[in-house]
Write a protein that holds these residues in place. Structure first.
Motif, PDB file in Angstrom:
ATOM      1  N   GLN A 262      -9.556  -4.341 -14.696  1.00 29.71           N
ATOM      2  CA  GLN A 262     -10.451  -4.736 -15.773  1.00 29.71           C
ATOM      3  C   GLN A 262      -9.689  -5.560 -16.795  1.00 29.71           C
ATOM      4  O   GLN A 262      -8.775  -5.055 -17.446  1.00 29.71           O
ATOM      5  N   GLY A 263     -10.060  -6.825 -16.884  1.00 26.45           N
ATOM      6  CA  GLY A 263      -9.369  -7.724 -17.790  1.00 26.45           C
ATOM      7  C   GLY A 263      -7.914  -7.864 -17.406  1.00 26.45           C
ATOM      8  O   GLY A 263      -7.589  -8.301 -16.303  1.00 26.45           O
ATOM      9  N   GLN A 264      -7.020  -7.458 -18.297  1.00 31.50           N
ATOM     10  CA  GLN A 264      -5.590  -7.522 -18.050  1.00 31.50           C
ATOM     11  C   GLN A 264      -4.984  -6.168 -17.709  1.00 31.50           C
ATOM     12  O   GLN A 264      -3.770  -6.008 -17.710  1.00 31.50           O
ATOM     13  N   THR A 265      -5.876  -5.197 -17.394  1.00 35.28           N
ATOM     14  CA  THR A 265      -5.398  -3.848 -17.110  1.00 35.28           C
ATOM     15  C   THR A 265      -5.593  -3.504 -15.638  1.00 35.28           C
ATOM     16  O   THR A 265      -6.676  -3.694 -15.081  1.00 35.28           O
ATOM     17  N   LEU A 266      -4.547  -2.986 -15.001  1.00 32.97           N
ATOM     18  CA  LEU A 266      -4.568  -2.621 -13.592  1.00 32.97           C
ATOM     19  C   LEU A 266      -4.340  -1.123 -13.458  1.00 32.97           C
ATOM     20  O   LEU A 266      -3.498  -0.546 -14.133  1.00 32.97           O
ATOM     21  N   ASN A 267      -5.105  -0.504 -12.569  1.00 31.85           N
ATOM     22  CA  ASN A 267      -4.941   0.919 -12.294  1.00 31.85           C
ATOM     23  C   ASN A 267      -5.204   1.147 -10.809  1.00 31.85           C
ATOM     24  O   ASN A 267      -6.345   1.029 -10.349  1.00 31.85           O
ATOM     25  N   PHE A 268      -4.140   1.434 -10.028  1.00 33.76           N
ATOM     26  CA  PHE A 268      -4.274   1.559  -8.581  1.00 33.76           C
ATOM     27  C   PHE A 268      -3.414   2.712  -8.084  1.00 33.76           C
ATOM     28  O   PHE A 268      -2.264   2.871  -8.493  1.00 33.76           O
ATOM     29  N   THR A 269      -3.999   3.548  -7.213  1.00 27.87           N
ATOM     30  CA  THR A 269      -3.279   4.676  -6.627  1.00 27.87           C
ATOM     31  C   THR A 269      -3.546   4.703  -5.124  1.00 27.87           C
ATOM     32  O   THR A 269      -4.688   4.497  -4.694  1.00 27.87           O
ATOM     33  N   SER A 270      -2.507   4.958  -4.345  1.00 29.66           N
ATOM     34  CA  SER A 270      -2.675   4.993  -2.892  1.00 29.66           C
ATOM     35  C   SER A 270      -1.825   6.090  -2.288  1.00 29.66           C
ATOM     36  O   SER A 270      -0.827   6.518  -2.878  1.00 29.66           O
ATOM     37  N   ARG A 271      -2.238   6.543  -1.103  1.00 31.08           N
ATOM     38  CA  ARG A 271      -1.469   7.520  -0.343  1.00 31.08           C
ATOM     39  C   ARG A 271      -0.899   6.829   0.889  1.00 31.08           C
ATOM     40  O   ARG A 271      -1.574   6.012   1.533  1.00 31.08           O
ATOM     41  N   LEU A 272       0.331   7.175   1.226  1.00 31.61           N
ATOM     42  CA  LEU A 272       1.042   6.583   2.357  1.00 31.61           C
ATOM     43  C   LEU A 272       1.237   7.652   3.433  1.00 31.61           C
ATOM     44  O   LEU A 272       1.602   8.787   3.122  1.00 31.61           O
ATOM     45  N   ARG A 273       1.033   7.247   4.693  1.00 33.41           N
ATOM     46  CA  ARG A 273       1.190   8.191   5.788  1.00 33.41           C
ATOM     47  C   ARG A 273       1.899   7.524   6.967  1.00 33.41           C
ATOM     48  O   ARG A 273       1.471   6.465   7.442  1.00 33.41           O
ATOM     49  N   GLY A 274       3.006   8.145   7.406  1.00 33.40           N
ATOM     50  CA  GLY A 274       3.677   7.735   8.634  1.00 33.40           C
ATOM     51  C   GLY A 274       4.340   6.371   8.612  1.00 33.40           C
ATOM     52  O   GLY A 274       4.498   5.740   9.658  1.00 33.40           O
ATOM     53  N   LEU A 275       4.775   5.883   7.454  1.00 35.70           N
ATOM     54  CA  LEU A 275       5.433   4.580   7.379  1.00 35.70           C
ATOM     55  C   LEU A 275       6.812   4.639   8.040  1.00 35.70           C
ATOM     56  O   LEU A 275       7.565   5.594   7.851  1.00 35.70           O
ATOM     57  N   ARG A 276       7.142   3.597   8.804  1.00 34.77           N
ATOM     58  CA  ARG A 276       8.460   3.482   9.415  1.00 34.77           C
ATOM     59  C   ARG A 276       9.245   2.416   8.668  1.00 34.77           C
ATOM     60  O   ARG A 276       9.084   1.212   8.878  1.00 34.77           O
ATOM     61  N   LEU A 277      10.127   2.842   7.779  1.00 35.27           N
ATOM     62  CA  LEU A 277      10.856   1.895   6.932  1.00 35.27           C
ATOM     63  C   LEU A 277      11.822   1.037   7.743  1.00 35.27           C
ATOM     64  O   LEU A 277      12.182  -0.062   7.323  1.00 35.27           O
ATOM     65  N   ARG A 278      12.255   1.522   8.912  1.00 38.63           N
ATOM     66  CA  ARG A 278      13.193   0.762   9.738  1.00 38.63           C
ATOM     67  C   ARG A 278      12.614  -0.596  10.146  1.00 38.63           C
ATOM     68  O   ARG A 278      13.360  -1.527  10.429  1.00 38.63           O
ATOM     69  N   THR A 279      11.285  -0.719  10.166  1.00 44.73           N
ATOM     70  CA  THR A 279      10.673  -2.007  10.522  1.00 44.73           C
ATOM     71  C   THR A 279      10.910  -3.068   9.452  1.00 44.73           C
ATOM     72  O   THR A 279      10.786  -4.260   9.722  1.00 44.73           O
ATOM     73  N   LEU A 280      11.254  -2.654   8.232  1.00 45.78           N
ATOM     74  CA  LEU A 280      11.588  -3.614   7.178  1.00 45.78           C
ATOM     75  C   LEU A 280      13.009  -4.131   7.322  1.00 45.78           C
ATOM     76  O   LEU A 280      13.272  -5.314   7.157  1.00 45.78           O
ATOM     77  N   ALA A 281      13.942  -3.220   7.628  1.00 47.36           N
ATOM     78  CA  ALA A 281      15.351  -3.591   7.772  1.00 47.36           C
ATOM     79  C   ALA A 281      16.039  -2.506   8.585  1.00 47.36           C
ATOM     80  O   ALA A 281      15.774  -1.315   8.403  1.00 47.36           O
ATOM     81  N   SER A 282      16.942  -2.929   9.450  1.00 42.41           N
ATOM     82  CA  SER A 282      17.608  -1.983  10.353  1.00 42.41           C
ATOM     83  C   SER A 282      18.479  -0.990   9.607  1.00 42.41           C
ATOM     84  O   SER A 282      18.796   0.083  10.133  1.00 42.41           O
TER      85      SER A 282
END
Length: 407
Positions: A18-38
């Motif tokens: 809304q306007g210049q204000t941001l409000n966002f929340t999310s849940r993460l499940r089963g992410l494999r961080l190795r796919t970003l960098a070995s």
């Protein structure tokens, strides 16, 4: 509502803008961080990601866990006007079993990009991070600050004396600065069990001197395949090709990972601060084994000054091509504007790759691409070898003439 498949996992979230204000929340499940960098861990991560605040100064909060004993929590804020933008890490927490890492820092996005980081580590077990390391308990504090452009940094690291590795006390203190391609104000004092390493000074400048002392009578305390002893002291001075070593190093009955071993290595270097003055280096090796090679005995000696010196090397052993007994001797010096000028007075080898000079040859080296070779006459694998002088006296124009000899 937002649902995304990413990093072999899922992200489900909701929020508002809304306007210049941001409000966002999310849940993460089963992410494999190795796919970003070995280099990142290869375990499934669950957690929460939240962003809120003004668009000009958003705040980000990230929490991850591996469903077992590892947890990560970080809070980031983007602050300041455009010409002085700053990323602030207000909180960093990492848990791995009993281990805890807590830290904070900031990074400027403009100007010289100044940065700082402070972190405290408690009860880290190295064996949980690498199978090549043994069990231990490490407690440490580190502070790093400086500028990214141009790069300069100041570091202070302390490994608390309460730390242990392989059941042995371990401690370390390191502080110093890096600026203008020089390491300054260096101080290192590290110990593991009965082994000690210390260094003080500076390195990288023409007048810099770094003094060091090594007392490691029980290298086996490092664990793994290490064994033997190492003792030494001396100093490093100068920079680049002008780097000079003056000191003693004595290594005995060394065993190292990869099947490397040496019964004795003795190095005695006495190079003066002024290369135009006489100095010497003596190196002795006995029973060196590495990569399919056995160097039963080797001796090397350098003596003289930059403009006039001599070098001799003798080596005997066994390699992939069979036994060898090689000898080399040279004399000459560095001449202003002409590189190295001198003579190769001896070059021989007894064994399958037989080689022997009939007479000294003249050698000139300006750099890796410009050199001269003249007067080479000898025998290679039983054949007569002759190298004629280059027609123009420089470059790589070399003629070879072979004539087989019969016994």
């Amino acid at each position: 509502q937002l649902s995304v498949q990413a990093l072999d996992g899922e992200l489900d979230g909701s929020g508002s803008w809304q306007g210049q204000t941001l409000n966002f929340t999310s849940r993460l499940r089963g992410l494999r961080l190795r796919t970003l960098a070995s280099a990142l861990p290869d375990w499934p991560a669950d957690g929460q990601l939240a962003m809120h605040g003004q668009m000009s100064a958003p705040q980000l909060s990230l929490s991850l866990n591996d469903r077992q004993q590892r947890e990560l929590h970080a809070e980031l804020t983007l602050t300041g006007p455009a010409q002085a933008r700053l990323v602030r890490l207000s909180q960093l927490q990492l848990r791995d079993g009993a281990a805890r890492l807590e830290g904070s820092g900031d990074l400027a996005l403009a100007g010289n990009r100044r940065f700082s980081l402070t972190a405290t580590l408690r009860q880290l077990n190295p064996a949980r991070w690498s199978t090549a390391l043994a069990d231990g308990t490490l407690n440490a504090q580190v502070t790093v600050s400086g500028n990214a452009q141009p790069l300069s940094a100041q570091i202070e690291l302390n490994v608390d004396p309460s730390s242990h590795y392989r059941g042995l006390p371990v401690s370390a203190q390191l502080r110093g600065q890096w600026k203008d391609q020089r390491a300054q104000g260096l101080h290192l004092a590290a110990s593991l069990g009965n082994n000690r390493l210390a260094a003080d000074g500076a390195l990288g400048g023409p007048q810099d001197v770094l003094n060091f002392t090594l007392a490691a009578p029980q290298l086996g305390q490092l664990g793994g395949e290490f064994a033997g002893s190492a003792q030494g002291q001396g100093k490093l001075s100068g920079k680049g090709w002008q780097l000079r070593l003056a000191g003693l190093l004595d290594i005995r009955q060394l065993r190292a990972p990869g099947g490397v071993s040496v019964e004795q290595l003795l190095l005695d270097a006495r190079l003066p601060d002024n290369f135009d003055q006489a100095g010497q280096i003596n190196l002795t090796l006995r029973q060196l084994r590495a990569g399919g090679w056995l160097l039963a005995q080797a001796d090397a000696r350098y003596q003289g000054s930059r403009p006039r010196h001599s070098l001799s090397v003798q080596a005997r052993g066994h390699g992939p091509l069979g036994a060898f007994d090689a000898r080399l001797a040279a004399e000459g010096g560095w001449q202003n504007g002409r590189g190295w000028q001198g003579r190769l007075t001896q070059l021989s080898n007894q064994g399958p790759l037989a080689l022997n000079l009939d007479a000294p040859l003249t050698l000139g080296v300006v750099d890796a691409r410009h050199w001269q070779l003249a007067g080479l006459r000898g025998k290679l694998l039983g054949a007569q070898l002759t190298v004629l002088p280059a027609p123009h006296g420089h470059g790589l124009c070399v003629q070879l003439a072979f004539s087989a000899e019969r016994s």
